[in-house]
Design an enzyme around this catalytic site. Structure first.
Site, short mmCIF file in Angstrom:
data_model
loop_
_atom_site.label_atom_id
_atom_site.label_comp_id
_atom_site.label_asym_id
_atom_site.label_seq_id
_atom_site.Cartn_x
_atom_site.Cartn_y
_atom_site.Cartn_z
N ASP A 27 0.82 -1.23 0.00
CA ASP A 27 0.00 0.00 0.00
C ASP A 27 0.85 1.28 0.00
OD1 ASP A 27 -2.36 1.40 -0.01
OD2 ASP A 27 -2.63 1.32 2.18
N ASN A 29 1.13 3.40 -2.94
CA ASN A 29 1.62 3.80 -4.27
C ASN A 29 1.07 5.16 -4.70
OD1 ASN A 29 2.68 1.25 -4.29
ND2 ASN A 29 1.24 0.39 -5.78
N ARG A 31 -0.06 7.71 -2.85
CA ARG A 31 0.51 8.83 -2.08
C ARG A 31 1.96 9.09 -2.48
NH1 ARG A 31 -1.39 6.36 3.41
NH2 ARG A 31 -1.87 4.68 1.95
N THR A 73 -10.79 -6.91 -4.11
CA THR A 73 -12.13 -6.95 -4.72
C THR A 73 -12.79 -5.57 -4.64
OG1 THR A 73 -12.88 -7.87 -2.60
CG2 THR A 73 -12.68 -9.41 -4.42
N ASN A 75 -10.97 -2.71 -5.02
CA ASN A 75 -10.20 -1.74 -5.82
C ASN A 75 -10.84 -1.43 -7.17
OD1 ASN A 75 -6.99 -2.86 -4.49
ND2 ASN A 75 -8.20 -1.09 -3.88
C1 IPE Z 1 -5.36 -2.61 0.22
O1 IPE Z 1 -5.08 -1.28 0.03
C2 IPE Z 1 -5.31 -3.34 -1.08
C3 IPE Z 1 -4.00 -3.44 -1.72
C4 IPE Z 1 -2.88 -2.95 -1.27
C5 IPE Z 1 -3.99 -4.16 -2.94
P1 IPE Z 1 -6.23 -0.19 -0.17
O2 IPE Z 1 -5.53 1.09 -0.43
O3 IPE Z 1 -7.20 -0.65 -1.18
O4 IPE Z 1 -6.93 -0.21 1.25
P2 IPE Z 1 -7.78 0.92 1.97
O5 IPE Z 1 -8.81 1.41 1.00
O6 IPE Z 1 -6.82 2.00 2.36
O7 IPE Z 1 -8.35 0.24 3.18
C1 IPE Z 2 -1.72 0.20 -3.22
O1 IPE Z 2 -1.48 1.56 -3.29
C2 IPE Z 2 -2.03 -0.41 -4.57
C3 IPE Z 2 -3.43 -0.82 -4.72
C4 IPE Z 2 -4.34 -0.76 -3.80
C5 IPE Z 2 -3.81 -1.36 -6.01
P1 IPE Z 2 -2.66 2.60 -3.29
O2 IPE Z 2 -3.03 2.89 -4.72
O3 IPE Z 2 -3.78 2.19 -2.42
O4 IPE Z 2 -1.93 3.87 -2.69
P2 IPE Z 2 -2.55 4.92 -1.67
O5 IPE Z 2 -3.04 4.15 -0.49
O6 IPE Z 2 -3.67 5.60 -2.40
O7 IPE Z 2 -1.42 5.83 -1.37
MG MG Z 3 -4.13 2.44 -0.44
#
Ligand code: IPE
Ligand code: IPE
Ligand code: MG
Length: 247
Positions: A27, A29, A31, A73, A75
Site C-alpha cells: 500500500d 503507491n 501517495r 475486490t 479496488n
Molecule cells: C489494500 O489497500 C489493497 C491493496 C494494497 C492491494 P487499499 O488502499 O485498497 O486499502 P484501503 O482502502 O486503504 O483500506
Molecule cells: C496500493 O497503493 C495499490 C493498490 C491498492 C492497487 P494505493 O493505490 O492504495 O496507494 P494509496 O493508499 O492511495 O497511497
Molecule cells: Mg491504499
C-alpha cells in the site's frame, strides 16, 4: 541451500529462524506518486519495481512463501484508467516472469477471482502456474481481485456444493478441511503480515489465514520499501513472543 550471509549493517535478523510465510499489503503507491507530482499510475509502476526487488530478496534469504496483496475486490471502485494501468502492470510482470522463471525458480500462484480478468491475461496466469509446478523455489502468491470475505464465501459455496453432490457431509467440516477450500489450500498460514503506508487496518486481506499472524506496520510507502525495511520487519517479528493462546 547455502545459508544466507547478511551484510554487517543488516545483521539484526536471525536468518536461521525466518518466518516461513510473509504476507505484504503493498500500500501507498498513490501517495508516493502524489508527493512527487506524478499520476497515481506512476506510483503503481514504482510499486511493481519494489515488488520485484523484495521478492527476489526474499528468495535469496530463503523464505518459503511470500504473499502480496496487489489488487482487492474493492479496488474496482477506482477510476477506470487506474484499474487498467494496474492490470497492464500485471500483464507486464507475467510476461517477464515467464522469461525469467527458468532462472529464478520462483513459483508463482494467484489468490483471487481471475475470471474477471481479460482472457489473454488469464491464459498467462495459467501458464505461470503451469511452469511453477516444475520448480521448488519460494512460492509467491499474488492476490489479485482478492478479498478475504469473498474467499470465505466461495469456500463455503464449494463445500456446500460438495455436500449436495454427496461427496461431503456437514458434520465432517473442520478448520483444516475448510482451509482446503480456500485459495490458500496447502499453504501454511502467514507468520508475519506487513503493511506499509501508515494505515493500521487489514483491508480484507487473508482474514481467515491471519488469525495468529504477527502484524508489522510502517509509515514507509510501498515504492520506498527496501531490504532494510524488510529487515526491520523481520527483526520485529523475531522479538515477539507467539503464544497462540497458550502461555
Ligand atoms: C489494500 O489497500 C489493497 C491493496 C494494497 C492491494 P487499499 O488502499 O485498497 O486499502 P484501503 O482502502 O486503504 O483500506
Ligand atoms: C496500493 O497503493 C495499490 C493498490 C491498492 C492497487 P494505493 O493505490 O492504495 O496507494 P494509496 O493508499 O492511495 O497511497
Ligand atoms: Mg491504499
Amino acid at each position: 541451500m547455502a545459508l544466507f550471509k547478511p551484510k554487517a549493517e543488516l545483521a539484526e535478523v536471525d536468518f536461521n529462524h525466518l518466518p516461513r510465510h510473509v504476507a505484504i499489503i503493498m500500500d501507498g503507491n498513490g501517495r508516493w506518486a502524489k508527493r512527487r507530482g506524478l499520476p497515481r499510475t506512476a506510483g503503481h509502476a514504482a510499486g511493481a519495481e519494489t515488488f520485484r526487488t523484495i521478492a527476489t530478496y526474499c528468495q535469496e534469504i530463503g523464505l518459503e512463501y511470500l504473499t502480496v496483496y496487489a489488487f482487492s475486490t474493492e479496488n474496482w471502485k477506482r477510476p477506470m484508467e487506474e484499474v487498467s494501468a494496474i492490470i497492464g502492470l500485471l500483464k507486464k510482470y507475467l510476461l517477464e516472469s515467464i522469461e525469467k522463471m527458468e532462472k529464478d525458480k520462483i513459483r508463482l500462484h494467484f489468490f483471487g477471482d481471475l475470471d474477471a480478468l481479460p482472457p489473454e491475461l488469464r491464459e498467462l496466469t495459467v501458464r505461470t502456474d503451469d511452469i511453477s509446478t516444475r520448480y521448488e523455489g519460494m512460492q509467491v502468491n499474488v492476490c489479485f481481485n482478492y478479498g478475504g470475505r469473498d474467499e470465505i464465501v466461495r469456500a463455503t459455496r464449494a463445500f456446500a456444493a460438495d455436500c449436495l453432490a454427496g461427496k461431503r457431509n456437514p458434520e465432517e467440516l473442520t478448520e483444516d478441511l475448510f482451509s482446503g477450500y480456500l485459495y490458500s489450500a496447502g499453504v501454511p498460514d502467514p507468520d508475519l503480515v506487513i503493511r506499509p503506508s501508515g494505515e493500521l487496518r487489514i483491508s480484507n486481506f487473508l482474514l481467515w489465514q491471519s488469525a495468529y499472524a504477527e502484524f508489522y506496520y510502517t509509515d514507509v510507502l510501498w515504492p520506498d520499501f527496501s531490504k532494510e525495511e524488510l529487515h526491520k520487519a523481520l527483526a520485529a517479528y523475531q522479538s515477539r513472543s507467539r503464544r497462540f493462546g497458550g502461555v
